[in-house]
Scaffold this motif. Structure first.
Motif, PDB file in Angstrom:
ATOM      1  N   LYS A 122       0.809  -1.226   0.000  1.00  0.00           N
ATOM      2  CA  LYS A 122       0.000   0.000   0.000  1.00  0.00           C
ATOM      3  C   LYS A 122       0.838   1.269   0.000  1.00  0.00           C
ATOM      4  CE  LYS A 122      -4.337  -1.676   1.937  1.00  0.00           C
ATOM      5  NZ  LYS A 122      -5.409  -1.471   2.955  1.00  0.00           N
ATOM      6  N   ASN A 123       2.173   1.102   0.019  1.00  0.00           N
ATOM      7  CA  ASN A 123       3.087   2.243   0.108  1.00  0.00           C
ATOM      8  C   ASN A 123       2.907   3.006   1.417  1.00  0.00           C
ATOM      9  OD1 ASN A 123       5.175   2.704  -1.715  1.00  0.00           O
ATOM     10  ND2 ASN A 123       4.312   4.626  -2.447  1.00  0.00           N
ATOM     11  N   ILE A 124       2.502   2.270   2.460  1.00  0.00           N
ATOM     12  CA  ILE A 124       2.245   2.862   3.774  1.00  0.00           C
ATOM     13  C   ILE A 124       2.889   1.988   4.849  1.00  0.00           C
ATOM     14  CG2 ILE A 124       0.464   3.485   5.472  1.00  0.00           C
ATOM     15  CD1 ILE A 124      -1.429   3.992   3.093  1.00  0.00           C
ATOM     16  N   ILE A 125       3.487   2.631   5.850  1.00  0.00           N
ATOM     17  CA  ILE A 125       4.048   1.960   7.026  1.00  0.00           C
ATOM     18  C   ILE A 125       3.421   2.600   8.256  1.00  0.00           C
ATOM     19  CG2 ILE A 125       6.159   1.416   8.316  1.00  0.00           C
ATOM     20  CD1 ILE A 125       7.685   1.965   5.632  1.00  0.00           C
ATOM     21  N   ALA A 126       3.042   1.792   9.224  1.00  0.00           N
ATOM     22  CA  ALA A 126       2.390   2.309  10.430  1.00  0.00           C
ATOM     23  C   ALA A 126       3.377   2.405  11.589  1.00  0.00           C
ATOM     24  CB  ALA A 126       1.216   1.419  10.824  1.00  0.00           C
ATOM     25  N   ASN A 127       3.216   3.464  12.361  1.00  0.00           N
ATOM     26  CA  ASN A 127       3.954   3.692  13.599  1.00  0.00           C
ATOM     27  C   ASN A 127       3.053   3.247  14.758  1.00  0.00           C
ATOM     28  OD1 ASN A 127       6.366   4.696  14.702  1.00  0.00           O
ATOM     29  ND2 ASN A 127       5.490   6.699  15.125  1.00  0.00           N
ATOM     30  N   PRO A 128       3.548   2.515  15.732  1.00  0.00           N
ATOM     31  CA  PRO A 128       2.666   1.999  16.785  1.00  0.00           C
ATOM     32  C   PRO A 128       2.248   3.053  17.796  1.00  0.00           C
ATOM     33  CG  PRO A 128       4.908   1.388  17.253  1.00  0.00           C
ATOM     34  CD  PRO A 128       4.930   2.048  15.905  1.00  0.00           C
ATOM     35  N   ASN A 129       1.335   2.658  18.653  1.00  0.00           N
ATOM     36  CA  ASN A 129       0.912   3.478  19.775  1.00  0.00           C
ATOM     37  C   ASN A 129       2.103   3.750  20.697  1.00  0.00           C
ATOM     38  OD1 ASN A 129      -1.076   4.693  21.509  1.00  0.00           O
ATOM     39  ND2 ASN A 129      -0.923   2.895  22.795  1.00  0.00           N
ATOM     40  N   CYS A 130       2.100   4.933  21.320  1.00  0.00           N
ATOM     41  CA  CYS A 130       3.244   5.349  22.138  1.00  0.00           C
ATOM     42  C   CYS A 130       3.526   4.377  23.281  1.00  0.00           C
ATOM     43  CB  CYS A 130       3.016   6.759  22.687  1.00  0.00           C
ATOM     44  SG  CYS A 130       1.427   7.006  23.496  1.00  0.00           S
ATOM     45  N   SER A 131       2.503   3.889  23.941  1.00  0.00           N
ATOM     46  CA  SER A 131       2.721   2.988  25.073  1.00  0.00           C
ATOM     47  C   SER A 131       3.241   1.633  24.620  1.00  0.00           C
ATOM     48  CB  SER A 131       1.433   2.827  25.890  1.00  0.00           C
ATOM     49  OG  SER A 131       0.347   2.482  25.063  1.00  0.00           O
ATOM     50  N   THR A 132       2.820   1.199  23.429  1.00  0.00           N
ATOM     51  CA  THR A 132       3.310  -0.078  22.899  1.00  0.00           C
ATOM     52  C   THR A 132       4.775   0.020  22.503  1.00  0.00           C
ATOM     53  OG1 THR A 132       1.105  -0.527  21.995  1.00  0.00           O
ATOM     54  CG2 THR A 132       2.927  -1.867  21.169  1.00  0.00           C
ATOM     55  N   ALA A 133       5.137   1.119  21.856  1.00  0.00           N
ATOM     56  CA  ALA A 133       6.482   1.240  21.278  1.00  0.00           C
ATOM     57  C   ALA A 133       7.571   1.016  22.312  1.00  0.00           C
ATOM     58  CB  ALA A 133       6.647   2.608  20.617  1.00  0.00           C
ATOM     59  N   GLN A 134       7.464   1.701  23.461  1.00  0.00           N
ATOM     60  CA  GLN A 134       8.530   1.547  24.445  1.00  0.00           C
ATOM     61  C   GLN A 134       8.504   0.169  25.085  1.00  0.00           C
ATOM     62  OE1 GLN A 134       6.858   4.886  26.884  1.00  0.00           O
ATOM     63  NE2 GLN A 134       7.408   3.574  28.630  1.00  0.00           N
ATOM     64  N   MET A 135       7.318  -0.411  25.256  1.00  0.00           N
ATOM     65  CA  MET A 135       7.240  -1.729  25.890  1.00  0.00           C
ATOM     66  C   MET A 135       7.867  -2.816  25.028  1.00  0.00           C
ATOM     67  SD  MET A 135       4.004  -3.849  27.482  1.00  0.00           S
ATOM     68  CE  MET A 135       3.216  -4.291  25.934  1.00  0.00           C
ATOM     69  N   VAL A 136       7.582  -2.819  23.721  1.00  0.00           N
ATOM     70  CA  VAL A 136       8.089  -3.909  22.894  1.00  0.00           C
ATOM     71  C   VAL A 136       9.595  -3.831  22.709  1.00  0.00           C
ATOM     72  CG1 VAL A 136       5.893  -4.277  21.715  1.00  0.00           C
ATOM     73  CG2 VAL A 136       7.572  -2.710  20.705  1.00  0.00           C
ATOM     74  N   VAL A 137      10.167  -2.622  22.803  1.00  0.00           N
ATOM     75  CA  VAL A 137      11.628  -2.515  22.759  1.00  0.00           C
ATOM     76  C   VAL A 137      12.250  -3.311  23.900  1.00  0.00           C
ATOM     77  CG1 VAL A 137      13.555  -0.902  23.059  1.00  0.00           C
ATOM     78  CG2 VAL A 137      11.680  -0.311  21.548  1.00  0.00           C
ATOM     79  N   ALA A 138      11.587  -3.297  25.050  1.00  0.00           N
ATOM     80  CA  ALA A 138      12.081  -4.073  26.196  1.00  0.00           C
ATOM     81  C   ALA A 138      11.735  -5.554  26.084  1.00  0.00           C
ATOM     82  CB  ALA A 138      11.502  -3.498  27.489  1.00  0.00           C
ATOM     83  N   LEU A 139      10.561  -5.863  25.550  1.00  0.00           N
ATOM     84  CA  LEU A 139      10.120  -7.262  25.494  1.00  0.00           C
ATOM     85  C   LEU A 139      10.904  -8.096  24.485  1.00  0.00           C
ATOM     86  CD1 LEU A 139       6.199  -7.042  25.620  1.00  0.00           C
ATOM     87  CD2 LEU A 139       7.802  -7.385  27.517  1.00  0.00           C
ATOM     88  N   LYS A 140      11.198  -7.529  23.318  1.00  0.00           N
ATOM     89  CA  LYS A 140      11.741  -8.333  22.219  1.00  0.00           C
ATOM     90  C   LYS A 140      13.037  -9.057  22.573  1.00  0.00           C
ATOM     91  CE  LYS A 140      11.818  -9.803  17.896  1.00  0.00           C
ATOM     92  NZ  LYS A 140      13.135 -10.432  17.750  1.00  0.00           N
ATOM     93  N   PRO A 141      14.059  -8.410  23.126  1.00  0.00           N
ATOM     94  CA  PRO A 141      15.294  -9.172  23.420  1.00  0.00           C
ATOM     95  C   PRO A 141      15.089 -10.235  24.488  1.00  0.00           C
ATOM     96  CG  PRO A 141      15.425  -6.953  24.320  1.00  0.00           C
ATOM     97  CD  PRO A 141      14.216  -6.983  23.441  1.00  0.00           C
ATOM     98  N   LEU A 142      14.172  -9.998  25.425  1.00  0.00           N
ATOM     99  CA  LEU A 142      13.877 -10.999  26.452  1.00  0.00           C
ATOM    100  C   LEU A 142      13.101 -12.170  25.848  1.00  0.00           C
ATOM    101  CD1 LEU A 142      12.859  -8.636  29.397  1.00  0.00           C
ATOM    102  CD2 LEU A 142      15.108  -9.654  28.939  1.00  0.00           C
TER     103      LEU A 142
END
Length: 340
Positions: A122-142
């Motif tokens: 669609k030539n579109i990329i979505a940016n996540p919700n602010c509260s999700t963004a910081q949480m998943v940065v911490a969750l992914k490596p764990l």
């Protein structure tokens, strides 16, 4: 050779921050356009040491522009994003409009940068919700180390997540407490926010959760792993900038707190400040203006077999919105367009 970049919503909190961060990170820009609604036409905004005037988004021709960072809300995005995308300009959208569209990648570069190649549908990329963004940065490596089964998160979200009017409302209400002759009207929140907390962000849903809570569930599954179970309680607090989260994680495998601390120290986008002493943690006031997601209070959770608790803080106007959008632009340029 650099990029021709558009920032739509350039007069708002997030749009201005996008311009600041593009300049701070020395994004390879050959030409930049700042767009706003007609009522803000000609408003001056800064990009590095330059001052530029906003243009009318309704009259703007997106042809020949490489990418557009949108911070204009879902209604305006619904109108203008398809126009930009059809003109060949890749849209990086900060609204919630496309986050759950299976044909639109939802990206946090530290977590799922490879998914960016799905933008071409669609030539579109979505940016996540602010509260999700910081949480998943911490969750992914764990998660990569011990596989997360379930997450229980309680958020403490600043008023800047609701825009400038909410910042003004907190300020006016706070002044009125000390000077009762000051008059104010509650416009943004359902209850007073000064010296109070409100367990209500976005609209209520049939199951009793709010849409903000639902977003954290759906977005974590899309970004990290659909098998992760998430339950959230999202709370607005009287803080101007900076979201905080208390995160309780249950893993498939045992993960020692010391190993978790080491993993997070090495993970991209994270700064671990975790001393078991007075002040040995980060608060939202201390994270303002910083790129990092800060992690503190890492400890075993003895109430489940394989559990950890942690405290997560980030500048929501940066990692929760503008910074993540710019990081997506950097990833798009590096992995796909390859001009800069």
């Amino acid at each position: 050779m650099g990029y021709r970049v558009v920032v739509a919503g350039a007069t708002g909190n997030v749009g201005r921050e996008m311009l600041n961060i593009l300049a701070e990170r020395q994004f390879p820009v050959d030409e930049i356009a700042a767009l706003a609604s007609r009522r803000s036409l000609g408003t001056e905004v800064t990009f590095g040491d330059k001052t530029i005037k906003t243009q009318d988004i309704e009259q703007f021709d997106f042809s020949g522009w490489d990418m557009a960072l949108f911070a204009i809300g879902s209604d305006a995005t619904k109108k203008y994003a398809p126009i930009a995308a059809k003109a060949g300009c890749v849209v990086i959208d900060n609204s919630s409009l496309y986050r759950y569209d299976p044909d639109v990648p939802l990206i946090v570069p530290e977590c799922n940068a490879d998914a960016i190649h799905g933008y071409s549908k669609k030539n579109i990329i979505a940016n996540p919700n602010c509260s999700t963004a910081q949480m998943v940065v911490a969750l992914k490596p764990l998660h990569d180390r011990a596989t997360i089964k379930r997450v229980v998160v309680s958020t403490y979200q600043s008023v800047s997540g609701s825009g400038k009017a909410a910042i003004d409302e907190l300020w006016d209400q706070t002044k009125a407490v000390y000077n009762p002759t000051d008059d104010y009207q509650r416009k943004v929140y359902t209850k007073d926010i000064a010296f109070n907390v409100i367990p209500h962000i976005d609209v209520f849903m049939e199951d009793g959760s709010t849409k903000e809570e639902w977003k954290m569930v759906a977005e974590t599954k899309k970004i990290v792993d659909p098998a992760i179970k998430v339950t959230a309680t999202c709370v607005r607090v009287p803080v101007f900038v900076g979201h905080s989260e208390s995160i309780n994680i249950e893993f498939e495998d045992f993960l020692d707190e010391d190993e978790a601390r080491d993993i997070l120290r090495e993970a991209p986008g994270i700064m671990v400040i975790d001393k078991r002493e007075d002040g040995g943690y980060v608060t939202p006031k201390e994270c303002v203006g910083d790129f990092a997601t800060f992690i503190s209070r890492i400890r075993q959770d003895s109430t489940v077999e394989n559990g950890l608790n942690l405290w997560c803080v980030s500048d929501n106007l940066r990692k929760g919105a503008a910074l993540n959008a710019v990081q997506i632009a950097e990833t798009l340029g590096r992995e796909v367009l390859k001009k800069g």
